[in-house]
Design an enzyme around this catalytic site. Sequence first.
Site, short mmCIF file in Angstrom:
data_model
loop_
_atom_site.label_atom_id
_atom_site.label_comp_id
_atom_site.label_asym_id
_atom_site.label_seq_id
_atom_site.Cartn_x
_atom_site.Cartn_y
_atom_site.Cartn_z
N ASP A 7 37.63 -14.63 -1.99
CA ASP A 7 38.78 -14.55 -2.90
C ASP A 7 39.36 -13.13 -2.93
O ASP A 7 38.72 -12.16 -2.55
CB ASP A 7 38.33 -14.96 -4.30
CG ASP A 7 39.48 -15.51 -5.14
OD1 ASP A 7 40.65 -15.45 -4.70
OD2 ASP A 7 39.20 -16.03 -6.23
N ASP A 13 46.86 -20.35 -8.73
CA ASP A 13 45.81 -21.12 -9.39
C ASP A 13 46.39 -22.27 -10.19
O ASP A 13 47.46 -22.15 -10.80
CB ASP A 13 45.03 -20.23 -10.36
CG ASP A 13 44.03 -19.33 -9.67
OD1 ASP A 13 44.09 -19.22 -8.42
OD2 ASP A 13 43.21 -18.72 -10.37
#
Length: 451
Positions: free
Chosen positions: A292, A352
Amino acid sequence: MTFAPVAFVECEPARARVFENGWSSFGPSTVYAATATSPRPSLRVYEMSTFRADTPAPPTGFQGEGLLAVDPGDGGPIHLFAAPDARVECPSIRAVAEGRGVRVTADGVVEHTQDDGPGGLESALARWADRYAAALGVRVAESYPTGWCPWYQYFSKLTERDMYENIDAIDAHELPIDMIAVDDAFQKEIGDWLQLSDRFSSLGGLVDRIHASDRRAGVWIAPMFVGARSDVYRDHPDWLVRTEDGSEPLWTGHIWEQDLYALDVTHPGAAAYLREVFQTWRGHGFDYFKLDFLFAGARVGRRHEDVTALEAYAMGVDLIRDAVGEDATLLGCGAPLLPSVGLFEGMRISCDIAPAYAPEDGDISQPSQAGAVLSGRGRAFMHGRFWHNDPDCVILRPEVERRAKWARHIEAYSGVRVLSDRVNSLDAWGLETARRLLTRSTPKPLIPSMP
């Protein structure tokens, strides 16, 4: 930076459309009216994580990173502007409506092609992706593991007990899940990836339990980030990338409420540490790695070796791949998108997801169903050509707004399907839908359907 003329596309701007590809996984990517202006970051922290901070977009118009397309809207050919190989150089490509057309400029080498095939802009992007992938020798696997991750239920409050509860629930409900992942919260600090937080006593027993359920073990790591509270930051300041203006922090505050720095993978000590991290977790039995906030690896700045930011980024990912082996699965997230083609099995291609439909501050690049749908559709043409698209996790618990709509989006546009609810919080509809989504595979490749 200097933007040189590339082309002037003659058209009626009021009828024309522009596709703009964002810089990172999180960057908005879709089609806009040529007379509009694409989203800009609402806060500096978002510019760092989502947009191209070293090349801010102009006040009006568009800035595609490595890829931009113009549809004149008159039935004529689609104009595509793209980097020959964005892994080497990923130019920013600008477009603005001007008089009787759209003017295109770029700060690097761009190939201008025209596509007069059927299907309009969406199909032209898919055909471009086919050619681009073939030129780079990219091969995408036929299948991708389904999974469960705790992030969107527990966030950074995850505990070892939560993991065991959900493994048991997945078994009890016989959910078709191939991989179970540990997420943010296992580590002592951002950067201290080999030290456990006080929420976890050991990961060895957890991996054994996952394997006992005949599933793969996954782990989340932000390998290019170093937090100011970490031992790595305290003990190895020479491992950090220095930004061009002399200031060190890459990111201030936000998720972990501390300054964050980019790891300089060209430094031998930093490279050896990163290799140790991934060899250690691979040795513990993890073979699925979600990497990430990878944009940090491509941050422009001063490094140990005289390499470009993109070269350093590729070095970091190659190092990780070598440490975990070719049989491991790498999922990229928050990555510089086009420079990552060919490096990952799966790739996040949107912001997200969130239980809320709309982003809190109106910034479409921030967590929300609306933003995830926008880029999930906009980048659909990348699926099956560059990697398996990850439009973000399956969340289906009752408090998720418009959960049926999100489920339909996952069904239509996902190549990566990972459930992220506490399994025992799902109602009958949620369990049934989860089972269906985790069983069925999305055909590849996809053709986007954009406004």
